[in-house]
Design a protein around this motif. Structure first.
Motif, PDB file in Angstrom:
ATOM      1  N   LEU A  27      23.792 -32.134 -48.043  1.00  0.00           N
ATOM      2  CA  LEU A  27      24.521 -32.898 -47.187  1.00  0.00           C
ATOM      3  C   LEU A  27      24.861 -31.905 -45.857  1.00  0.00           C
ATOM      4  CD1 LEU A  27      26.321 -35.253 -46.174  1.00  0.00           C
ATOM      5  CD2 LEU A  27      28.145 -34.516 -47.713  1.00  0.00           C
ATOM      6  N   HIS A  28      24.434 -32.392 -44.824  1.00  0.00           N
ATOM      7  CA  HIS A  28      24.725 -31.318 -43.761  1.00  0.00           C
ATOM      8  C   HIS A  28      25.914 -32.243 -43.128  1.00  0.00           C
ATOM      9  CE1 HIS A  28      21.348 -29.060 -44.207  1.00  0.00           C
ATOM     10  NE2 HIS A  28      20.647 -30.094 -44.388  1.00  0.00           N
ATOM     11  N   ILE A  29      27.090 -31.613 -42.690  1.00  0.00           N
ATOM     12  CA  ILE A  29      28.307 -32.165 -42.290  1.00  0.00           C
ATOM     13  C   ILE A  29      28.425 -31.641 -40.734  1.00  0.00           C
ATOM     14  CG2 ILE A  29      30.752 -32.386 -42.353  1.00  0.00           C
ATOM     15  CD1 ILE A  29      30.393 -32.226 -45.483  1.00  0.00           C
ATOM     16  N   GLY A  30      28.381 -32.456 -39.671  1.00  0.00           N
ATOM     17  CA  GLY A  30      28.664 -32.034 -38.660  1.00  0.00           C
ATOM     18  C   GLY A  30      30.174 -31.543 -38.273  1.00  0.00           C
ATOM     19  N   GLY A  31      30.279 -30.613 -37.083  1.00  0.00           N
ATOM     20  CA  GLY A  31      31.566 -30.024 -37.070  1.00  0.00           C
ATOM     21  C   GLY A  31      32.742 -31.014 -36.828  1.00  0.00           C
ATOM     22  N   GLN A  32      33.814 -30.789 -37.498  1.00  0.00           N
ATOM     23  CA  GLN A  32      35.065 -31.670 -37.799  1.00  0.00           C
ATOM     24  C   GLN A  32      35.882 -30.820 -37.055  1.00  0.00           C
ATOM     25  OE1 GLN A  32      34.819 -34.829 -39.089  1.00  0.00           O
ATOM     26  NE2 GLN A  32      32.541 -34.361 -38.893  1.00  0.00           N
ATOM     27  N   ILE A  33      36.711 -31.884 -36.365  1.00  0.00           N
ATOM     28  CA  ILE A  33      37.700 -31.370 -35.462  1.00  0.00           C
ATOM     29  C   ILE A  33      39.190 -32.091 -36.212  1.00  0.00           C
ATOM     30  CG2 ILE A  33      36.569 -30.580 -33.480  1.00  0.00           C
ATOM     31  CD1 ILE A  33      37.521 -33.201 -32.292  1.00  0.00           C
ATOM     32  N   GLY A  34      40.313 -31.574 -35.501  1.00  0.00           N
ATOM     33  CA  GLY A  34      41.551 -32.404 -36.023  1.00  0.00           C
ATOM     34  C   GLY A  34      42.271 -33.418 -35.439  1.00  0.00           C
ATOM     35  N   TRP A  35      41.062 -34.483 -35.761  1.00  0.00           N
ATOM     36  CA  TRP A  35      41.428 -35.829 -35.242  1.00  0.00           C
ATOM     37  C   TRP A  35      40.958 -36.738 -36.535  1.00  0.00           C
ATOM     38  CZ3 TRP A  35      37.985 -36.724 -30.357  1.00  0.00           C
ATOM     39  CH2 TRP A  35      36.629 -36.953 -30.736  1.00  0.00           C
ATOM     40  N   ASP A  36      42.012 -37.807 -36.522  1.00  0.00           N
ATOM     41  CA  ASP A  36      41.758 -38.659 -37.530  1.00  0.00           C
ATOM     42  C   ASP A  36      40.567 -39.720 -37.529  1.00  0.00           C
ATOM     43  OD1 ASP A  36      42.648 -40.663 -35.744  1.00  0.00           O
ATOM     44  OD2 ASP A  36      44.764 -40.595 -36.721  1.00  0.00           O
ATOM     45  N   ALA A  37      40.812 -40.579 -38.348  1.00  0.00           N
ATOM     46  CA  ALA A  37      39.610 -41.841 -38.268  1.00  0.00           C
ATOM     47  C   ALA A  37      39.530 -42.518 -37.030  1.00  0.00           C
ATOM     48  CB  ALA A  37      39.831 -42.673 -39.492  1.00  0.00           C
ATOM     49  N   ASN A  38      40.846 -42.699 -36.244  1.00  0.00           N
ATOM     50  CA  ASN A  38      40.810 -43.398 -34.926  1.00  0.00           C
ATOM     51  C   ASN A  38      40.666 -42.336 -33.840  1.00  0.00           C
ATOM     52  OD1 ASN A  38      41.491 -45.643 -36.281  1.00  0.00           O
ATOM     53  ND2 ASN A  38      43.497 -44.981 -36.421  1.00  0.00           N
ATOM     54  N   LYS A  39      40.080 -40.964 -34.128  1.00  0.00           N
ATOM     55  CA  LYS A  39      39.861 -40.074 -33.077  1.00  0.00           C
ATOM     56  C   LYS A  39      41.235 -39.664 -32.279  1.00  0.00           C
ATOM     57  CE  LYS A  39      34.844 -41.075 -32.484  1.00  0.00           C
ATOM     58  NZ  LYS A  39      33.822 -41.294 -31.664  1.00  0.00           N
ATOM     59  N   THR A  40      42.231 -39.663 -33.030  1.00  0.00           N
ATOM     60  CA  THR A  40      43.430 -39.453 -32.525  1.00  0.00           C
ATOM     61  C   THR A  40      43.915 -38.175 -33.112  1.00  0.00           C
ATOM     62  OG1 THR A  40      44.075 -41.662 -32.177  1.00  0.00           O
ATOM     63  CG2 THR A  40      46.021 -39.871 -32.250  1.00  0.00           C
ATOM     64  N   PHE A  41      43.988 -36.902 -32.211  1.00  0.00           N
ATOM     65  CA  PHE A  41      44.542 -35.597 -32.620  1.00  0.00           C
ATOM     66  C   PHE A  41      45.786 -35.792 -33.581  1.00  0.00           C
ATOM     67  CE2 PHE A  41      41.261 -34.323 -29.660  1.00  0.00           C
ATOM     68  CZ  PHE A  41      40.712 -33.005 -30.514  1.00  0.00           C
ATOM     69  N   VAL A  42      45.797 -35.136 -34.814  1.00  0.00           N
ATOM     70  CA  VAL A  42      47.204 -34.995 -35.608  1.00  0.00           C
ATOM     71  C   VAL A  42      48.129 -34.029 -34.924  1.00  0.00           C
ATOM     72  CG1 VAL A  42      45.760 -35.542 -37.677  1.00  0.00           C
ATOM     73  CG2 VAL A  42      46.115 -33.059 -37.092  1.00  0.00           C
ATOM     74  N   GLU A  43      49.232 -34.101 -35.297  1.00  0.00           N
ATOM     75  CA  GLU A  43      50.322 -33.227 -34.798  1.00  0.00           C
ATOM     76  C   GLU A  43      50.440 -31.815 -35.820  1.00  0.00           C
ATOM     77  OE1 GLU A  43      52.940 -33.865 -32.584  1.00  0.00           O
ATOM     78  OE2 GLU A  43      51.618 -35.854 -32.247  1.00  0.00           O
ATOM     79  N   GLY A  44      50.806 -30.996 -35.264  1.00  0.00           N
ATOM     80  CA  GLY A  44      50.873 -29.719 -36.166  1.00  0.00           C
ATOM     81  C   GLY A  44      50.054 -28.500 -35.566  1.00  0.00           C
ATOM     82  N   GLY A  45      49.667 -28.653 -34.468  1.00  0.00           N
ATOM     83  CA  GLY A  45      48.832 -27.553 -33.637  1.00  0.00           C
ATOM     84  C   GLY A  45      47.624 -26.949 -34.617  1.00  0.00           C
ATOM     85  N   PHE A  46      47.564 -25.832 -34.776  1.00  0.00           N
ATOM     86  CA  PHE A  46      46.514 -25.215 -35.346  1.00  0.00           C
ATOM     87  C   PHE A  46      46.244 -25.593 -36.943  1.00  0.00           C
ATOM     88  CE2 PHE A  46      44.207 -22.118 -37.983  1.00  0.00           C
ATOM     89  CZ  PHE A  46      42.938 -21.876 -37.460  1.00  0.00           C
ATOM     90  N   ILE A  47      47.506 -25.572 -37.724  1.00  0.00           N
ATOM     91  CA  ILE A  47      47.561 -25.818 -38.926  1.00  0.00           C
ATOM     92  C   ILE A  47      47.312 -27.206 -39.332  1.00  0.00           C
ATOM     93  CG2 ILE A  47      48.992 -25.907 -41.193  1.00  0.00           C
ATOM     94  CD1 ILE A  47      48.064 -23.123 -40.415  1.00  0.00           C
ATOM     95  N   GLY A  48      47.987 -28.294 -38.511  1.00  0.00           N
ATOM     96  CA  GLY A  48      47.553 -29.701 -38.722  1.00  0.00           C
ATOM     97  C   GLY A  48      46.132 -29.794 -38.203  1.00  0.00           C
ATOM     98  N   GLN A  49      45.716 -29.316 -37.133  1.00  0.00           N
ATOM     99  CA  GLN A  49      44.259 -29.506 -36.980  1.00  0.00           C
ATOM    100  C   GLN A  49      43.143 -29.028 -38.132  1.00  0.00           C
ATOM    101  OE1 GLN A  49      42.594 -28.913 -32.956  1.00  0.00           O
ATOM    102  NE2 GLN A  49      44.527 -29.654 -32.046  1.00  0.00           N
ATOM    103  N   MET A  50      43.562 -27.669 -38.535  1.00  0.00           N
ATOM    104  CA  MET A  50      42.739 -27.050 -39.753  1.00  0.00           C
ATOM    105  C   MET A  50      42.980 -28.257 -40.707  1.00  0.00           C
ATOM    106  SD  MET A  50      43.319 -23.719 -41.783  1.00  0.00           S
ATOM    107  CE  MET A  50      43.956 -24.739 -43.193  1.00  0.00           C
ATOM    108  N   THR A  51      43.883 -28.728 -41.212  1.00  0.00           N
ATOM    109  CA  THR A  51      44.282 -29.455 -42.478  1.00  0.00           C
ATOM    110  C   THR A  51      43.229 -30.734 -42.249  1.00  0.00           C
ATOM    111  OG1 THR A  51      46.211 -28.402 -42.855  1.00  0.00           O
ATOM    112  CG2 THR A  51      45.848 -30.470 -44.114  1.00  0.00           C
ATOM    113  N   GLN A  52      43.473 -31.510 -41.033  1.00  0.00           N
ATOM    114  CA  GLN A  52      42.650 -32.496 -40.757  1.00  0.00           C
ATOM    115  C   GLN A  52      41.222 -32.518 -40.706  1.00  0.00           C
ATOM    116  OE1 GLN A  52      44.170 -35.870 -40.309  1.00  0.00           O
ATOM    117  NE2 GLN A  52      42.100 -36.561 -40.576  1.00  0.00           N
ATOM    118  N   ALA A  53      40.790 -31.412 -40.133  1.00  0.00           N
ATOM    119  CA  ALA A  53      39.267 -31.031 -40.157  1.00  0.00           C
ATOM    120  C   ALA A  53      38.706 -30.991 -41.681  1.00  0.00           C
ATOM    121  CB  ALA A  53      39.000 -29.994 -39.284  1.00  0.00           C
ATOM    122  N   LEU A  54      39.332 -30.158 -42.383  1.00  0.00           N
ATOM    123  CA  LEU A  54      39.120 -30.126 -43.735  1.00  0.00           C
ATOM    124  C   LEU A  54      39.119 -31.408 -44.459  1.00  0.00           C
ATOM    125  CD1 LEU A  54      41.050 -26.741 -44.636  1.00  0.00           C
ATOM    126  CD2 LEU A  54      38.258 -27.150 -44.586  1.00  0.00           C
TER     127      LEU A  54
END
Length: 131
Positions: A28-55
């Protein structure tokens, strides 16, 4: 079938790319994931929030393909601020474990000048082996 597109249910469509591609051999090749949710809205929390969402996005894609985070064998991190990354190691570790537990695949980190989405401060791509 040589490969299957993996797209978690309920996510807005991926336009011009695939979130995941599952090959016949279970890679399974997974393309780059960023810190936005299923609606393509960036999550709150800066770096940590975006990192957690990407994971979490990676975990969701792996599960959609029939696997678990322990099937992830490689992560490549693209980070825009090395200083922030190094300064927040304990928070990063806690956030990482909240999604991946104590599973630590092979990882690389690349410091980049920017990402395609201006608001993004981290992007993570992954490889997993399902079944």
């Amino acid at each position: 079938m040589t490969h299957k597109t993996i797209h978690p249910e309920g996510w807005l469509p991926a336009l011009g790319y695939a979130n995941g591609m599952l090959t016949k051999d279970g890679t399974l090749h997974i393309g780059g994931q960023i810190g936005w949710d299923a609606n393509k809205t960036f999550v709150e929390g800066g770096f940590i929030g975006q990192m957690t969402q990407a994971l979490q996005n990676i975990a969701d894609i792996v599960r959609e393909a029939g696997g678990e985070v322990t099937d992830v064998t490689r992560l490549t991190w693209f980070v825009t601020d090395k200083t922030e990354y190094l300064a927040r190691q304990s928070e990063i570790g806690a956030a990482y474990r909240s999604v991946f537990g104590k599973h630590f695949p092979a990882m690389s980190m690349i410091i980049v000048a920017g990402l395609v989405e201006d608001e993004a401060v981290i992007e993570i791509e992954a490889t997993a082996h399902i079944g």
